[in-house]
Design a protein around this motif. Sequence first.
Motif, PDB file in Angstrom:
ATOM      1  N   GLU A  84     151.695 -19.654 -20.990  1.00 54.36           N
ATOM      2  CA  GLU A  84     151.455 -20.461 -19.809  1.00 54.36           C
ATOM      3  C   GLU A  84     152.213 -19.842 -18.641  1.00 54.36           C
ATOM      4  O   GLU A  84     153.340 -19.389 -18.808  1.00 54.36           O
ATOM      5  CB  GLU A  84     151.943 -21.885 -20.052  1.00 54.36           C
ATOM      6  N   SER A  86     152.908 -20.355 -14.283  1.00 53.96           N
ATOM      7  CA  SER A  86     152.703 -21.124 -13.071  1.00 53.96           C
ATOM      8  C   SER A  86     152.684 -20.156 -11.893  1.00 53.96           C
ATOM      9  O   SER A  86     153.599 -19.364 -11.719  1.00 53.96           O
ATOM     10  CB  SER A  86     153.837 -22.139 -12.919  1.00 53.96           C
ATOM     11  N   THR A  87     151.608 -20.198 -11.128  1.00 55.15           N
ATOM     12  CA  THR A  87     151.436 -19.244 -10.032  1.00 55.15           C
ATOM     13  C   THR A  87     151.082 -19.990  -8.756  1.00 55.15           C
ATOM     14  O   THR A  87     150.346 -20.978  -8.800  1.00 55.15           O
ATOM     15  CB  THR A  87     150.267 -18.276 -10.358  1.00 55.15           C
ATOM     16  N   GLU A  88     151.593 -19.522  -7.638  1.00 53.64           N
ATOM     17  CA  GLU A  88     151.184 -20.096  -6.363  1.00 53.64           C
ATOM     18  C   GLU A  88     149.811 -19.520  -6.019  1.00 53.64           C
ATOM     19  O   GLU A  88     149.673 -18.327  -5.761  1.00 53.64           O
ATOM     20  CB  GLU A  88     152.185 -19.750  -5.264  1.00 53.64           C
ATOM     21  N   GLU A  89     148.792 -20.375  -6.066  1.00 55.80           N
ATOM     22  CA  GLU A  89     147.422 -19.914  -5.842  1.00 55.80           C
ATOM     23  C   GLU A  89     146.939 -20.252  -4.436  1.00 55.80           C
ATOM     24  O   GLU A  89     147.384 -21.208  -3.820  1.00 55.80           O
ATOM     25  CB  GLU A  89     146.477 -20.560  -6.876  1.00 55.80           C
ATOM     26  N   ASP A  99     149.379 -23.475  -3.444  1.00 53.97           N
ATOM     27  CA  ASP A  99     150.189 -24.362  -4.285  1.00 53.97           C
ATOM     28  C   ASP A  99     150.211 -23.866  -5.729  1.00 53.97           C
ATOM     29  O   ASP A  99     149.371 -23.061  -6.125  1.00 53.97           O
ATOM     30  CB  ASP A  99     149.660 -25.805  -4.219  1.00 53.97           C
ATOM     31  N   GLU A 100     151.194 -24.383  -6.462  1.00 53.29           N
ATOM     32  CA  GLU A 100     151.417 -23.939  -7.836  1.00 53.29           C
ATOM     33  C   GLU A 100     150.384 -24.541  -8.789  1.00 53.29           C
ATOM     34  O   GLU A 100     150.120 -25.743  -8.745  1.00 53.29           O
ATOM     35  CB  GLU A 100     152.800 -24.395  -8.311  1.00 53.29           C
ATOM     36  N   VAL A 101     149.841 -23.678  -9.648  1.00 54.12           N
ATOM     37  CA  VAL A 101     148.921 -24.135 -10.695  1.00 54.12           C
ATOM     38  C   VAL A 101     149.342 -23.468 -12.004  1.00 54.12           C
ATOM     39  O   VAL A 101     149.720 -22.304 -12.019  1.00 54.12           O
ATOM     40  CB  VAL A 101     147.456 -23.755 -10.360  1.00 54.12           C
ATOM     41  N   LYS A 102     149.297 -24.259 -13.084  1.00 53.25           N
ATOM     42  CA  LYS A 102     149.626 -23.722 -14.410  1.00 53.25           C
ATOM     43  C   LYS A 102     148.355 -23.292 -15.116  1.00 53.25           C
ATOM     44  O   LYS A 102     147.392 -24.054 -15.197  1.00 53.25           O
ATOM     45  CB  LYS A 102     150.284 -24.820 -15.260  1.00 53.25           C
ATOM     46  N   ARG A 103     148.377 -22.071 -15.644  1.00 50.21           N
ATOM     47  CA  ARG A 103     147.228 -21.569 -16.399  1.00 50.21           C
ATOM     48  C   ARG A 103     147.732 -20.738 -17.562  1.00 50.21           C
ATOM     49  O   ARG A 103     148.917 -20.425 -17.646  1.00 50.21           O
ATOM     50  CB  ARG A 103     146.340 -20.693 -15.508  1.00 50.21           C
ATOM     51  N   VAL A 129     145.089 -14.961 -14.048  1.00 52.32           N
ATOM     52  CA  VAL A 129     145.081 -16.163 -13.203  1.00 52.32           C
ATOM     53  C   VAL A 129     143.823 -16.182 -12.335  1.00 52.32           C
ATOM     54  O   VAL A 129     143.119 -17.195 -12.247  1.00 52.32           O
ATOM     55  CB  VAL A 129     146.350 -16.199 -12.306  1.00 52.32           C
ATOM     56  N   TYR A 146     143.869 -29.609  -9.404  1.00 53.72           N
ATOM     57  CA  TYR A 146     145.049 -29.686 -10.267  1.00 53.72           C
ATOM     58  C   TYR A 146     146.216 -30.379  -9.556  1.00 53.72           C
ATOM     59  O   TYR A 146     147.218 -30.691 -10.186  1.00 53.72           O
ATOM     60  CB  TYR A 146     145.503 -28.280 -10.699  1.00 53.72           C
TER      61      TYR A 146
END
Length: 185
Positions: A84, A86-89, A99-103, A129, A146
């Motif tokens: 997993e 978390s990236t600022e997309e 904003d941050e999304v977990k993938r 991502v 999300y």
Amino acid sequence: MALRTILEYPDPRLRTRAQPVTRFDAALGTLIDDMFETMYGAPGIGLAATQVDVHQRLIVIDISPERNQPLTIINPQILTREGEASTEEGCLSVPGIFDEVKRAAKIRLRAQDRDGNLFERDFEDILAVCIQHEMDHLEGKLFVDYLSDLKRERIRKKLEKERKERATGATATGAGPPAGARRAY
Ligand code: NI
């Protein structure tokens, strides 16, 4: 080649579920070339056909700084997911918002290239991502889905206000970060 218009949130057409690509013909080639031109021009590092109002399962990506590593992904299917991250997309259809999304951190993908040839390949980091983000577009899903309802509502209002200002000729404020600092797709 031609630039295509990128749909922006909350345009309901972004909620369309894309259909599989079945014809690998000249028209598809033109669409792919147009999508790369549109993505490079935006500028962005990825673009799903959904974002240019074509509802076929087609994605173009290029994360290279030199813009010379085009990746065409058609009818993608994630075979395995690992970890997993978390990236600022950012998204070309939600301009100026990050904003941050977990993938999943790593994915194994099966897809077809622009000639219809099947391939399987592992992806990680930003490519993994980006592919997951673009595959969401093909399902009619956006990265803001999300986020909390409150945040999403704030984003919708901000974008609508900016669009109205653009339409009336007023100068848009807070046009987003300088190019290259954050990437949208
Ligand atoms: Ni996007």
